[in-house]
Motif scaffolding. Structure first.
Motif, PDB file in Angstrom:
ATOM      1  N   CYS A  49       0.800  -1.225   0.000  1.00 30.46           N
ATOM      2  CA  CYS A  49       0.000   0.000   0.000  1.00 30.46           C
ATOM      3  C   CYS A  49       0.834   1.278   0.000  1.00 30.46           C
ATOM      4  O   CYS A  49       0.369   2.317  -0.384  1.00 30.46           O
ATOM      5  CB  CYS A  49      -0.910  -0.003   1.212  1.00 30.46           C
ATOM      6  SG  CYS A  49      -0.017   0.230   2.768  1.00 30.46           S
ATOM      7  N   ARG A  50       2.053   1.214   0.468  1.00 27.55           N
ATOM      8  CA  ARG A  50       2.950   2.333   0.752  1.00 27.55           C
ATOM      9  C   ARG A  50       2.272   3.481   1.514  1.00 27.55           C
ATOM     10  O   ARG A  50       2.581   4.638   1.338  1.00 27.55           O
ATOM     11  CB  ARG A  50       3.686   2.839  -0.497  1.00 27.55           C
ATOM     12  CG  ARG A  50       2.832   3.239  -1.685  1.00 27.55           C
ATOM     13  CD  ARG A  50       3.348   4.503  -2.365  1.00 27.55           C
ATOM     14  NE  ARG A  50       2.424   5.031  -3.316  1.00 27.55           N
ATOM     15  CZ  ARG A  50       1.337   5.702  -2.989  1.00 27.55           C
ATOM     16  NH1 ARG A  50       1.044   5.922  -1.725  1.00 27.55           N
ATOM     17  NH2 ARG A  50       0.531   6.153  -3.917  1.00 27.55           N
TER      18      ARG A  50
ATOM     19  N   GLY B  36       1.078   2.715   5.107  1.00 25.28           N
ATOM     20  CA  GLY B  36       0.885   2.300   6.493  1.00 25.28           C
ATOM     21  C   GLY B  36      -0.413   1.577   6.771  1.00 25.28           C
ATOM     22  O   GLY B  36      -0.946   1.654   7.865  1.00 25.28           O
TER      23      GLY B  36
ATOM     24  N   CYS C 216      -1.251  -1.789   4.890  1.00 32.46           N
ATOM     25  CA  CYS C 216      -1.241  -3.228   4.588  1.00 32.46           C
ATOM     26  C   CYS C 216      -0.341  -4.009   5.538  1.00 32.46           C
ATOM     27  O   CYS C 216      -0.554  -5.190   5.769  1.00 32.46           O
ATOM     28  CB  CYS C 216      -0.803  -3.472   3.151  1.00 32.46           C
ATOM     29  SG  CYS C 216       0.944  -3.175   2.853  1.00 32.46           S
ATOM     30  N   GLY C 217       0.662  -3.356   6.084  1.00 33.12           N
ATOM     31  CA  GLY C 217       1.529  -4.024   7.051  1.00 33.12           C
ATOM     32  C   GLY C 217       2.555  -4.961   6.444  1.00 33.12           C
ATOM     33  O   GLY C 217       3.109  -5.805   7.143  1.00 33.12           O
TER      34      GLY C 217
ATOM     35  N   CYS D 122       5.461  -4.003   4.790  1.00 29.14           N
ATOM     36  CA  CYS D 122       6.785  -3.434   4.537  1.00 29.14           C
ATOM     37  C   CYS D 122       7.643  -3.329   5.804  1.00 29.14           C
ATOM     38  O   CYS D 122       8.598  -2.571   5.827  1.00 29.14           O
ATOM     39  CB  CYS D 122       6.661  -2.066   3.883  1.00 29.14           C
ATOM     40  SG  CYS D 122       5.994  -0.848   5.005  1.00 29.14           S
TER      41      CYS D 122
ATOM     42  N   CYS E 281       7.532   2.237   4.784  1.00 25.19           N
ATOM     43  CA  CYS E 281       6.786   3.246   4.023  1.00 25.19           C
ATOM     44  C   CYS E 281       6.463   4.460   4.881  1.00 25.19           C
ATOM     45  O   CYS E 281       5.873   5.430   4.404  1.00 25.19           O
ATOM     46  CB  CYS E 281       5.509   2.662   3.435  1.00 25.19           C
ATOM     47  SG  CYS E 281       4.273   2.236   4.660  1.00 25.19           S
TER      48      CYS E 281
END
Ligand code: FES
Lengths: 139, 247
Positions: free
Chosen positions: B56-57, B59, B61-62, B64, B76
């Motif tokens: 998602c970049r 915060g 989708c979780g 990264c 992100c």
């Protein structure tokens, strides 16, 4: 949990890092944490000391004097001071953590942390003063 | 040329190297770039073989989560400028097996998560004709904070107990269990307690508090776990004193 990721069949290529025994020396935060965990030993020690005191009181005057003589030795004093510092550290961190473990809601709003910690500290001070008054004020 | 910053990126290509090693990349130090932008830059312009997860970049989708200079972070949401003049060390999340470069294996977490039944459990569903389950804003407030968890696993990478005891069910799973326990529509508390009152459940936690400190969504898993412990203890005393009472 039954399943484990330490070994997974068919995936020998996953790279697994081992945690060093000395992990807690790498950061000041973790070091403080381990100090706090160790401080519980000092708490146990003072409980044992109190029991020893009561026991020697029960054994009569000679035994109590013997206990006092022990307590006056410089080694014991030094040891007790260090143990006391640990207990102090334990208590302070304990009171600071209390609001995290027991959030109090009033009218649907969570009370700020200090409002829960402050009464804890106050009770601590009051009880300590009362005990000190009993012990020191008695004679 | 514009200012640059060095990224020391952990690489692990199992067909090529026996253990992870760092590779340095210089990327433009743009003011509005986060670590994830830098990784995307590397992949686009410098080395297309770099592997990492993101989606998602923003915060949500979780996916990264990585170690940035030794701290678990959502890449992100972590700006390059915060680390100027660098270098910035990017590693895969700590304590998880590494599949490749910055990609970690999370099946173990998924099975732990499933074990706490992170969904609304009902003894009996009411028929649709009776309408939805209603909830007041205050009831929502009870669990809303815990529902912010995006399973980024930063808390697992921060928790020393997770590192030392692979069976520990871990901060996010307990916080999410609490999210459903505190939900007025849920009736699964006891089933979850069976799993969580085990040694590998809440009692594995030593209240180190790192999970709460690193959580990018302010979920406070440490708080959830301690509250759960208190509840477990009071329940136990209640059942001891009033064995006839309902739990
Ligand atoms: S890319 Fe989705 S949380 Fe960072």
């Amino acid at each position: 949990m039954k399943q484990s990721h330490a070994y997974t069949l068919y995936h020998p290529k996953w790279y697994r890092r081992r945690v060093s025994t000395w992990w807690w020396t790498q950061q000041w935060r973790s070091f403080k944490f381990i100090l706090r965990e160790l401080s519980s030993l000092a708490v146990i020690y003072f409980v044992a000391l109190l029991l020893w005191l009561l026991w020697s009181l029960g054994q009569g005057e000679a035994s109590y004097r013997n206990f006092l003589a022990w307590m006056e030795s410089p080694l014991m004093i030094a040891f007790n001071v260090i143990a006391f510092l640990f207990v102090l550290y334990h208590s302070i961190t304990w009171f600071n953590l209390a609001p995290k473990a027991m959030p109090v809601r009033v009218g649907g709003k969570r009370l700020p942390d200090w409002m829960i910690a402050a009464p804890n500290y106050a009770a601590w001070v009051v009880i300590s003063v009362v005990i000190a008054w009993f012990i020191l004020g008695g004679n | 040329m514009a200012k640059t910053i060095t990224l020391e990126v952990a690489r692990y290509r199992p067909e090529q190297e026996g253990e992870p090693a760092f590779e340095n990349f210089d990327v433009p130090l743009n003011k509005d770039w986060v670590v994830l932008d830098a990784l995307n830059y590397i992949k686009d312009k410098l080395d297309g073989s770099l592997s990492y997860r993101w989606s998602c970049r923003m915060g949500v989708c979780g996916s990264c989560g990585m170690m940035v200079n030794g701290e678990p972070k959502l890449t992100c949401a972590t700006f390059l400028t915060a680390y100027d003049p660098g270098p910035i060390r990017v590693e895969p999340l700590r304590y998880f097996p590494i599949v490749r470069d910055l990609v970690v294996e999370i099946t173990d977490f998924m099975s732990k998560l499933k074990a706490v039944k992170p969904w609304i459990v009902r003894d009996e569903e009411k028929p649709i004709s009776e309408g939805e389950y209603l909830q007041t804003p205050r009831q929502l407030d009870n669990f809303k904070q815990f529902s912010m968890c995006i399973n980024c696993l930063c808390c697992y990478a921060a928790c020393p107990v997770v590192g030392l005891d692979q069976h520990f069910i871990g901060p996010a799973a307990i916080a999410l269990a609490q999210r459903y326990n505190e939900d007025s529509r849920d009736q699964g508390k006891e089933e979850r307690m069976d799993v969580l009152s085990q040694h590998d459940g809440i009692w594995g936690c030593t209240f180190n508090g790192e999970c709460t400190r690193v959580c990018p969504k302010n979920v406070d898993p440490a708080g959830a776990i301690q509250q759960y412990k208190i509840k477990a203890v009071t329940d136990w005393y209640k059942s001891l004193l009033m064995p006839w009472g309902k739990k």
